[in-house]
Design a protein around this motif. Structure first.
Motif, PDB file in Angstrom:
ATOM      1  N   ARG A  60      84.338  13.889 -67.675  1.00  0.00           N
ATOM      2  CA  ARG A  60      84.132  14.066 -66.234  1.00  0.00           C
ATOM      3  C   ARG A  60      85.118  13.242 -65.412  1.00  0.00           C
ATOM      4  O   ARG A  60      85.227  13.435 -64.211  1.00  0.00           O
ATOM      5  CB  ARG A  60      82.710  13.704 -65.858  1.00  0.00           C
ATOM      6  N   TYR A  61      85.797  12.294 -66.062  1.00  0.00           N
ATOM      7  CA  TYR A  61      86.751  11.443 -65.349  1.00  0.00           C
ATOM      8  C   TYR A  61      88.197  11.813 -65.701  1.00  0.00           C
ATOM      9  O   TYR A  61      89.108  11.010 -65.527  1.00  0.00           O
ATOM     10  CB  TYR A  61      86.510   9.971 -65.695  1.00  0.00           C
ATOM     11  N   LYS A  62      88.413  13.039 -66.196  1.00  0.00           N
ATOM     12  CA  LYS A  62      89.743  13.406 -66.689  1.00  0.00           C
ATOM     13  C   LYS A  62      90.809  13.388 -65.589  1.00  0.00           C
ATOM     14  O   LYS A  62      91.960  13.060 -65.859  1.00  0.00           O
ATOM     15  CB  LYS A  62      89.708  14.764 -67.378  1.00  0.00           C
ATOM     16  N   GLN A 106      83.599   0.871 -65.519  1.00  0.00           N
ATOM     17  CA  GLN A 106      82.301   0.406 -65.019  1.00  0.00           C
ATOM     18  C   GLN A 106      81.358   1.576 -64.751  1.00  0.00           C
ATOM     19  O   GLN A 106      80.145   1.452 -64.955  1.00  0.00           O
ATOM     20  CB  GLN A 106      82.500  -0.428 -63.749  1.00  0.00           C
ATOM     21  N   ARG A 107      81.907   2.709 -64.328  1.00  0.00           N
ATOM     22  CA  ARG A 107      81.044   3.890 -64.129  1.00  0.00           C
ATOM     23  C   ARG A 107      80.500   4.385 -65.474  1.00  0.00           C
ATOM     24  O   ARG A 107      79.341   4.796 -65.565  1.00  0.00           O
ATOM     25  CB  ARG A 107      81.827   5.004 -63.440  1.00  0.00           C
ATOM     26  N   LEU A 147      76.050   4.825 -69.225  1.00  0.00           N
ATOM     27  CA  LEU A 147      75.471   4.593 -70.545  1.00  0.00           C
ATOM     28  C   LEU A 147      74.170   3.807 -70.443  1.00  0.00           C
ATOM     29  O   LEU A 147      73.179   4.138 -71.094  1.00  0.00           O
ATOM     30  CB  LEU A 147      76.477   3.842 -71.435  1.00  0.00           C
ATOM     31  N   ARG A 148      74.186   2.740 -69.626  1.00  0.00           N
ATOM     32  CA  ARG A 148      72.966   1.939 -69.481  1.00  0.00           C
ATOM     33  C   ARG A 148      71.836   2.761 -68.867  1.00  0.00           C
ATOM     34  O   ARG A 148      70.677   2.645 -69.269  1.00  0.00           O
ATOM     35  CB  ARG A 148      73.257   0.706 -68.618  1.00  0.00           C
ATOM     36  N   ARG A 149      72.183   3.601 -67.906  1.00  0.00           N
ATOM     37  CA  ARG A 149      71.161   4.443 -67.285  1.00  0.00           C
ATOM     38  C   ARG A 149      70.599   5.434 -68.293  1.00  0.00           C
ATOM     39  O   ARG A 149      69.377   5.636 -68.362  1.00  0.00           O
ATOM     40  CB  ARG A 149      71.768   5.184 -66.091  1.00  0.00           C
ATOM     41  N   ASN A 166      88.383  -0.473 -71.196  1.00  0.00           N
ATOM     42  CA  ASN A 166      89.191  -0.860 -70.039  1.00  0.00           C
ATOM     43  C   ASN A 166      90.575  -1.339 -70.460  1.00  0.00           C
ATOM     44  O   ASN A 166      91.579  -1.027 -69.823  1.00  0.00           O
ATOM     45  CB  ASN A 166      88.478  -1.967 -69.253  1.00  0.00           C
ATOM     46  N   GLN A 167      90.632  -2.107 -71.542  1.00  0.00           N
ATOM     47  CA  GLN A 167      91.905  -2.683 -71.967  1.00  0.00           C
ATOM     48  C   GLN A 167      92.707  -1.755 -72.862  1.00  0.00           C
ATOM     49  O   GLN A 167      93.933  -1.738 -72.794  1.00  0.00           O
ATOM     50  CB  GLN A 167      91.640  -4.000 -72.700  1.00  0.00           C
TER      51      GLN A 167
END
Length: 614
Positions: free
Chosen positions: A42-44, A124-125, A130-132, A170-171
């Motif tokens: 979804r973030y492509k 972070q999104r 994932l946590r949700r 992230n890294q």
């Protein structure tokens, strides 16, 4: 319910089977990464922008050394002309070159900053999502999952694994993009300067690739074990902390520390090995890079003497060699992060793919106007297939009846309640509410019909008013206070500092166990459900308070179907029906007087209480 009849879960002193087993490799390394990348779909667009910006940052950075080499060549030529008396240094030309290089590096830094900012937001999104999803997953999972695992192990999936996944993500992505682009760009620039020197420089690549493959093979299993035992450590620390009073009372500190050390040794062993292999890569790659650096310097000097290349080209090439080995080292470091990220994502996706309860039923029966009739028909059940707890349980309960369930520890009393609320499904037979099989109701709607007061109280960090209102979130303050009065909790609440506004701490240890029980009873009174389940609800209060609560409970249960589990048989003498259970079966049933008259198992249980007291 006794521990003999429930699935085993690690206690404050224990670990459970299999924790000290052999080191486990990742089950599906490629599959975990594939799921993770699919998850990022979804973030492509944002990732594509990151990709473009990272390449732009790299291109501007890579072009800089060659242009800077022209300044060095102009400076060297100017000095030679000045010494020969044929000219001087063209500072205007050199200044233009330096200004151009400055602009390139500013652009490179700008693109790098923007792509880093975008990638951090994406990461972070993903972690938030994932946590949700894990939190939502918890609400859909069967009770048996949580009764067979430590709390810390489950929490580790939400905290440690998601954090490790986010940091690696992230890294690693931006680093791999920029390092790969740098290698390609530097290689092109090196070829434009000298193919021979480029050939010498790239000889280090097979050596680097071999070292990289060695590290990948050796370190992955250690990263997997590190994440796994980090969850075990969290589970033991959480449970040991929760049971520290019990541990101290039984002088089990030494055993607890020994078991902790066993788990910690496995974590330490896997952690230092994974970090060792990760850290070993940098000095080894530096050594290989320095060998290539020396070879290039020597060959460049020889070519300059022959006039094949300029001094500025040598300077640029040396910078490129340094920039050529550095991204290889970075990729080596990043790939170790990718392994850790893969191990974490594997555990997260394993959790998300665990078996779920069916929350919704097609054409579900409506729960409106439930009267409260309950029937168990030839119910058979066991937590494990080879261990039957309930053998042949049948009973019919009319709306508004007060049913007491008694029996020795391990008889199956609490199991009956779990089956009624569909925390577990029966193996054979069926459970009916108002004539409908409970499997025909949606689970959430079914459980809204029940109000529960358990022996193990649960209160959360918040005010007393908020904890009681948890039974019915739309209740007014006046209704909360009335429920507290009905539970005989109002008096002690008013004596507390702040009264109803007093905030309970995390484990509600700033009120007594009996006061906790009163608050949970007030919560159940406020909920005003059609069917009530009271599992040893008065076990933690004194005799005088028990009498007061019993009166409140009689008022509460009036007109409602109630199931009361009790060991103190004096509290259930006024029940409409008493079910006497032993070894998963009903051995006797009737009211108090009828059962005493039979002089059977119930009479023995009832009279034994007074014999022990005398």
């Amino acid at each position: 319910m006794s521990n003999e009849s429930q699935p085993k879960r690690q206690g404050p002193m224990g670990f459970g089977p299999g924790m000290m087993g052999s080191v486990e490799k990742a089950k599906d390394f490629k599959g975990s990464l594939k799921k993770l990348f699919a998850y990022m779909g979804r973030y492509k667009i944002a990732i594509f922008i990151v990709f473009v910006f990272a390449i732009c940052s790299t291109v501007f950075s890579v072009v800089g050394p060659k242009i800077l080499g022209k300044a060095t060549t102009a400076l060297a030529t100017g000095l030679g002309n000045k010494i020969a008396g044929t000219g001087g240094i063209d500072f205007t030309y050199i200044g233009k070159i330096l200004f151009t290089v400055l602009i390139l590096y500013i652009l490179s830094s700008g693109f790098g900053f923007v792509q880093g900012w975008i990638m951090t937001g994406i990461t972070q999104r993903i972690c938030y999502r994932l946590r949700r999803e894990i939190t939502e997953k918890i609400n859909r999972m069967p009770m048996k999952y949580f009764e067979s695992r430590t709390y810390g192990e489950v929490l580790s999936r939400i905290t440690n694994d998601v954090d490790s996944l986010g940091q690696g993500l992230n890294q690693s992505i931006t680093q791999i993009i920029t390092s790969t682009a740098t290698i390609i760009g530097v290689l092109i620039m090196m070829l434009s300067i000298s193919p021979l020197m480029t050939l010498i420089a790239i000889i280090i690549l097979p050596v680097s690739a071999g070292l990289l493959a060695f590290v990948m093979k050796k370190s992955q299993k250690f990263f997997k074990t590190q994440q796994e035992y980090l969850g075990h450590i969290n589970g033991q620390v959480e449970e040991t902390y929760a049971g520290h009073m019990v541990i101290q009372v039984f002088n089990k500190e030494k055993e607890s520390i020994e078991k902790f050390n066993e788990t910690n040794d496995v974590l330490y062993d896997s952690a230092w090995k994974s970090q060792f292999f990760s850290g070993l890569m940098h000095p080894v790659m530096m050594f290989v890079g320095n060998l290539g650096y020396a070879a290039v310097a020597l060959s460049g000097g020889l070519l300059a003497i022959r006039g094949a290349i300029t001094i500025g080209d040598i300077q640029a090439f040396i910078l490129y060699v340094r920039n050529f080995t550095q991204p290889i080292q970075q990729i080596a470091q990043v790939l170790t992060q990718v392994q850790s990220m893969a191990a974490s994502s594997e555990r997260v996706f394993e959790f998300l793919s665990e078996e779920e309860e069916d929350q919704f039923v097609e054409n579900a029966v409506s729960m409106d106007d439930i009267q409260g009739a309950v029937e168990f028909k030839n119910v058979r059940f066991g937590y494990k297939e080879d261990q039957t707890i309930i053998r042949d349980f049948s009973v019919s309960v009319k709306p508004g009846n007060k049913i007491a369930i008694v029996g020795p520890t391990g008889a199956g009393k609490t199991t009956i309640v779990k089956l009624l609320m569909r925390f577990y499904d029966v193996t054979q037979g069926e459970v009916l509410v108002d004539g409908h099989n409970i499997k025909e109701f949606n689970r959430r709607e079914l459980r809204e019909v029940f109000g529960m007061v358990l022996q193990d109280t649960w209160l959360f960090k918040g005010t007393i008013m908020e904890n009681i209102r948890y039974g019915r979130m739309d209740a007014t303050d006046a209704e909360v206070i009335e429920a507290a009065k009905a539970a005989h909790a109002h008096h002690f609440i008013k004596t507390l500092p702040g009264g109803y506004c007093m905030e309970l701490n995390e484990d509600a240890s700033n009120v007594s166990q009996g006061q906790k029980q009163l608050l949970t009873i007030a919560r159940a009174i406020l909920a005003d459900n059609r069917i009530l389940i009271l599992d040893e609800a008065t076990s933690s209060v004194d005799t005088r308070t028990e009498i007061l609560i019993q009166k409140a409970m009689d008022n509460l249960m009036m007109g409602r179907t109630s199931f009361v589990i009790a060991h103190r048989l004096s509290t259930i003498r006024n029940a409409d029906m008493i079910l006497v259970m032993r070894d998963g079966d009903i051995v006797e049933q009737g009211n108090h007087e009828e059962l005493l008259a039979k002089n059977g198992f119930y009479a023995d249980l009832y009279n034994s209480q007074f014999e022990q007291a005398s």
